[in-house]
Design an enzyme around this catalytic site. Structure first.
Site, PDB file in Angstrom:
ATOM      1  N   LYS A 119      37.292  -6.284 -35.238  1.00  0.00           N
ATOM      2  CA  LYS A 119      38.276  -5.226 -35.491  1.00  0.00           C
ATOM      3  C   LYS A 119      39.300  -5.620 -36.554  1.00  0.00           C
ATOM      4  O   LYS A 119      40.274  -4.907 -36.776  1.00  0.00           O
ATOM      5  CB  LYS A 119      38.961  -4.828 -34.173  1.00  0.00           C
ATOM      6  CG  LYS A 119      37.936  -4.368 -33.114  1.00  0.00           C
ATOM      7  CD  LYS A 119      38.554  -3.677 -31.919  1.00  0.00           C
ATOM      8  CE  LYS A 119      37.469  -3.424 -30.856  1.00  0.00           C
ATOM      9  NZ  LYS A 119      37.843  -2.403 -29.879  1.00  0.00           N
ATOM     10  N   ASP A 176      35.635   4.298 -23.840  1.00  0.00           N
ATOM     11  CA  ASP A 176      34.627   4.125 -24.892  1.00  0.00           C
ATOM     12  C   ASP A 176      33.665   5.315 -24.957  1.00  0.00           C
ATOM     13  O   ASP A 176      33.009   5.534 -25.960  1.00  0.00           O
ATOM     14  CB  ASP A 176      33.828   2.841 -24.641  1.00  0.00           C
ATOM     15  CG  ASP A 176      34.685   1.606 -24.904  1.00  0.00           C
ATOM     16  OD1 ASP A 176      35.474   1.638 -25.869  1.00  0.00           O
ATOM     17  OD2 ASP A 176      34.585   0.630 -24.143  1.00  0.00           O
ATOM     18  N   LYS A 181      34.517  24.973 -13.373  1.00  0.00           N
ATOM     19  CA  LYS A 181      34.376  23.852 -12.439  1.00  0.00           C
ATOM     20  C   LYS A 181      32.896  23.668 -12.060  1.00  0.00           C
ATOM     21  O   LYS A 181      32.219  24.639 -11.721  1.00  0.00           O
ATOM     22  CB  LYS A 181      35.219  24.142 -11.193  1.00  0.00           C
ATOM     23  CG  LYS A 181      35.255  22.991 -10.231  1.00  0.00           C
ATOM     24  CD  LYS A 181      36.074  23.318  -8.995  1.00  0.00           C
ATOM     25  CE  LYS A 181      35.836  22.245  -7.958  1.00  0.00           C
ATOM     26  NZ  LYS A 181      36.249  22.646  -6.634  1.00  0.00           N
ATOM     27  N   ASN A 206      40.742   5.567 -16.149  1.00  0.00           N
ATOM     28  CA  ASN A 206      40.719   4.149 -15.758  1.00  0.00           C
ATOM     29  C   ASN A 206      42.032   3.785 -15.079  1.00  0.00           C
ATOM     30  O   ASN A 206      42.910   4.624 -14.924  1.00  0.00           O
ATOM     31  CB  ASN A 206      40.415   3.267 -16.968  1.00  0.00           C
ATOM     32  CG  ASN A 206      41.439   3.437 -18.061  1.00  0.00           C
ATOM     33  OD1 ASN A 206      42.622   3.164 -17.859  1.00  0.00           O
ATOM     34  ND2 ASN A 206      41.007   3.922 -19.215  1.00  0.00           N
ATOM     35  N   LYS A 263      36.160  -9.578 -30.556  1.00  0.00           N
ATOM     36  CA  LYS A 263      36.910  -8.349 -30.885  1.00  0.00           C
ATOM     37  C   LYS A 263      37.915  -8.602 -32.009  1.00  0.00           C
ATOM     38  O   LYS A 263      38.145  -7.746 -32.857  1.00  0.00           O
ATOM     39  CB  LYS A 263      37.640  -7.828 -29.635  1.00  0.00           C
ATOM     40  CG  LYS A 263      36.672  -7.249 -28.609  1.00  0.00           C
ATOM     41  CD  LYS A 263      37.353  -6.867 -27.296  1.00  0.00           C
ATOM     42  CE  LYS A 263      36.283  -6.574 -26.240  1.00  0.00           C
ATOM     43  NZ  LYS A 263      36.838  -6.209 -24.940  1.00  0.00           N
TER      44      LYS A 263
HETATM   45  N1  CTP Z   1      40.205   0.246 -28.448  1.00  0.00           N
HETATM   46  C1  CTP Z   1      40.357   1.328 -29.275  1.00  0.00           C
HETATM   47  N2  CTP Z   1      39.463   2.358 -29.220  1.00  0.00           N
HETATM   48  C2  CTP Z   1      38.421   2.317 -28.361  1.00  0.00           C
HETATM   49  C3  CTP Z   1      38.254   1.210 -27.509  1.00  0.00           C
HETATM   50  C4  CTP Z   1      39.180   0.192 -27.572  1.00  0.00           C
HETATM   51  O1  CTP Z   1      41.302   1.357 -30.066  1.00  0.00           O
HETATM   52  N3  CTP Z   1      37.579   3.327 -28.333  1.00  0.00           N
HETATM   53  C5  CTP Z   1      41.183  -0.863 -28.524  1.00  0.00           C
HETATM   54  C6  CTP Z   1      41.975  -1.090 -27.267  1.00  0.00           C
HETATM   55  O2  CTP Z   1      43.192  -0.374 -27.293  1.00  0.00           O
HETATM   56  C7  CTP Z   1      42.204  -2.589 -27.269  1.00  0.00           C
HETATM   57  C8  CTP Z   1      40.999  -3.132 -28.014  1.00  0.00           C
HETATM   58  O3  CTP Z   1      40.462  -2.045 -28.744  1.00  0.00           O
HETATM   59  O4  CTP Z   1      43.336  -2.972 -27.997  1.00  0.00           O
HETATM   60  C9  CTP Z   1      39.925  -3.713 -27.129  1.00  0.00           C
HETATM   61  O5  CTP Z   1      39.597  -2.793 -26.136  1.00  0.00           O
HETATM   62  P1  CTP Z   1      38.454  -3.089 -25.088  1.00  0.00           P
HETATM   63  O6  CTP Z   1      38.216  -1.862 -24.274  1.00  0.00           O
HETATM   64  O7  CTP Z   1      38.745  -4.372 -24.374  1.00  0.00           O
HETATM   65  O8  CTP Z   1      37.249  -3.410 -26.053  1.00  0.00           O
HETATM   66  P2  CTP Z   1      36.028  -2.633 -26.569  1.00  0.00           P
HETATM   67  O9  CTP Z   1      36.001  -2.824 -28.040  1.00  0.00           O
HETATM   68  O10 CTP Z   1      36.007  -1.235 -26.064  1.00  0.00           O
HETATM   69  O11 CTP Z   1      34.843  -3.498 -25.970  1.00  0.00           O
HETATM   70  P3  CTP Z   1      34.172  -3.480 -24.497  1.00  0.00           P
HETATM   71  O12 CTP Z   1      34.579  -2.197 -23.836  1.00  0.00           O
HETATM   72  O13 CTP Z   1      32.722  -3.570 -24.807  1.00  0.00           O
HETATM   73  O14 CTP Z   1      34.697  -4.705 -23.819  1.00  0.00           O
END
Ligand code: CTP
Length: 405
Positions: free
Chosen positions: A348, A286, A296, A217, A344
């Site tokens: 969390k 995610d 490859k 990303n 969130k």
């Molecule tokens: N985070 C994490 N582990 C993951 C995904 C996210 O610890 N697998 C943490 C990120 O570091 C951030 C927070 O959770 O502090 C929110 O991350 P974000 O990507 O915005 O949220 P998601 O819970 O992944 O939700 P979505 O992608 O559906 O918006």
């Protein structure tokens, strides 16, 4: 205030105070006097115009130091090369900062000793703008102020009232006692995280597809690195679990380098138990490719389907395990900022979440500025308008400090 000064809260601090040519220059004399009473060593630099308002002699007597009035003078008390004061300063303060000075500072000009020192210093800088209301409100002055704030300068908000020019409005220099109070509170919190262990995650994770490709990303790590740097400067023991990033390791910070979300999870869990706070600025993938090809992947005709599987949600897991730790999450959103951020925060089990709208050009990925909203567990919201990532890091740590037992 008198009592606070007697405790010498600025003991050992070297402050460079710039005075520019505004009618409020006389108030800088009292600022110097108060800074000295608070224990600071104060070195004054006057611009040419400032000398039309107050004499150099006044500042020399009040500061007890030689006063710098030009780039080329022969000063006997200490050796003045043109960046000597920039290096010596623990903090720089400009009182008053005129519109002309702000414009020069915003443009990066260095045509006298004050602007040269400003450009060369690495110390935190406070600017106290003071001018006629119309000059203050002029869009170009406002643009310069926004630019300076975005670069990490601390702006001391002017007061409103009757100005020397007869106009009533915003632009008055705040009282010296208030200016000095801001400097003292800034310096007081400088070591307020001493003895605390702060775990910060930063950067994006990479999920391999085959030996040469990965899913990643746009995160560069800047926000997380700024937090790690600020926490170390405030005395914390900082562990920075970072995905691949081109940024240098901030001094005093221990970096643990990881690539994938699962590696990040392991590193974070290893450091979690004795941490006082965890700040999860990393952009964690995610999903990861279900199968990682040993060799490859070669192209073939037609579509290519990639099957992804879920990665662990590290922060959610920490929320389940949490005991005394303060947990801070980030939410980078392009729509429904508040709704998603609050969701969130609850899911969390966080103390607060820093939400930003990454669809804005001046916030989010690969820029030095950010503007965020902090949603706290108790329902309160703190708005942080456009500011530098360094300053936002400071604000986040202020709130972490408040949440710590
Ligand atoms: N985070 C994490 N582990 C993951 C995904 C996210 O610890 N697998 C943490 C990120 O570091 C951030 C927070 O959770 O502090 C929110 O991350 P974000 O990507 O915005 O949220 P998601 O819970 O992944 O939700 P979505 O992608 O559906 O918006």
């Amino acid at each position: 205030m008198a009592d606070i000064l007697a405790q010498k809260p600025l003991d050992g601090k070297k402050i460079v105070l710039g005075v520019t040519g505004g009618i409020a220059a006389y108030k800088a004399v009292e600022v110097v006097s108060r800074l000295r009473k608070a224990g600071a060593e104060v070195h004054v630099i006057m611009t040419r115009a400032a000398q039309d308002f107050v004499t150099e002699l006044t500042f020399r007597e009040i500061s007890g130091q030689a006063v710098t009035t030009s780039m080329w003078e022969k000063v006997t008390q200490h050796k003045v090369e043109h960046i000597a004061l920039a290096n010596l300063a623990d903090l720089m303060l400009v009182v008053p900062a005129t519109a002309n000075f702000l414009a020069k500072a915003a443009a990066g000009l260095a045509d006298d000793m004050l602007t040269t020192t400003l450009l060369a210093t690495q110390a935190p800088v406070f600017l106290a703008p003071a001018m006629n209301t119309n000059m203050y409100e002029n869009p170009v002055t406002q643009k310069n102020l926004r630019e300076l704030a975005a670069r990490g300068f601390h702006l001391i908000e002017p007061a409103s009232g009757l100005l020397a020019c007869g106009v009533t409005g915003k632009g008055r220099l705040p009282e010296p006692v208030d200016i000095v109070a801001q400097v003292i509170s800034f310096c007081a919190k400088e070591r307020d995280l001493l003895g605390r262990k702060i775990l910060v995650t930063a950067g994006g994770t990479r999920e391999p597809l085959d030996p040469v490709r990965y899913l990643g990303n746009r995160s560069t790590g800047r926000m997380g690195y700024a937090i790690a740097q600020a926490a170390a400067a405030r005395g914390a023991k900082v562990v920075l679990v970072s995905g691949p990033s081109a940024l240098p390791v901030p001094s005093g910070v221990r970096r643990v380098s990881v690539e994938t979300a699962r590696e990040m999870r392991e590193a974070v869990l290893r450091e979690f138990d004795d941490a006082d706070a965890v700040i999860k600025a990393a952009a964690v993938a995610d999903y990861r490719p279900k199968n990682v090809a040993a060799n490859k992947i070669k192209k073939s005709e037609g579509e290519f389907t990639l099957v992804l599987e879920r990665n662990p949600d590290i922060l959610w897991e920490l929320g389940q395990k949490k005991r005394q730790q303060v947990l801070v999450g980030f939410a980078a959103e392009t729509t429904k900022l508040e709704e998603y951020a609050r969701g969130k925060l609850a899911k969390k089990n966080l103390d607060f979440i820093v939400a930003n709208d990454v669809s804005r050009a001046d916030a989010g990925f690969a820029v030095d500025t950010n503007c965020a909203k902090l949603f706290m567990r108790d329902g309160t919201v703190h708005d942080c308008p456009l500011t530098s990532k360094a300053e936002l890091a400071g604000i986040i740590l202020d709130h972490v400090r408040e949440c710590l037992p």
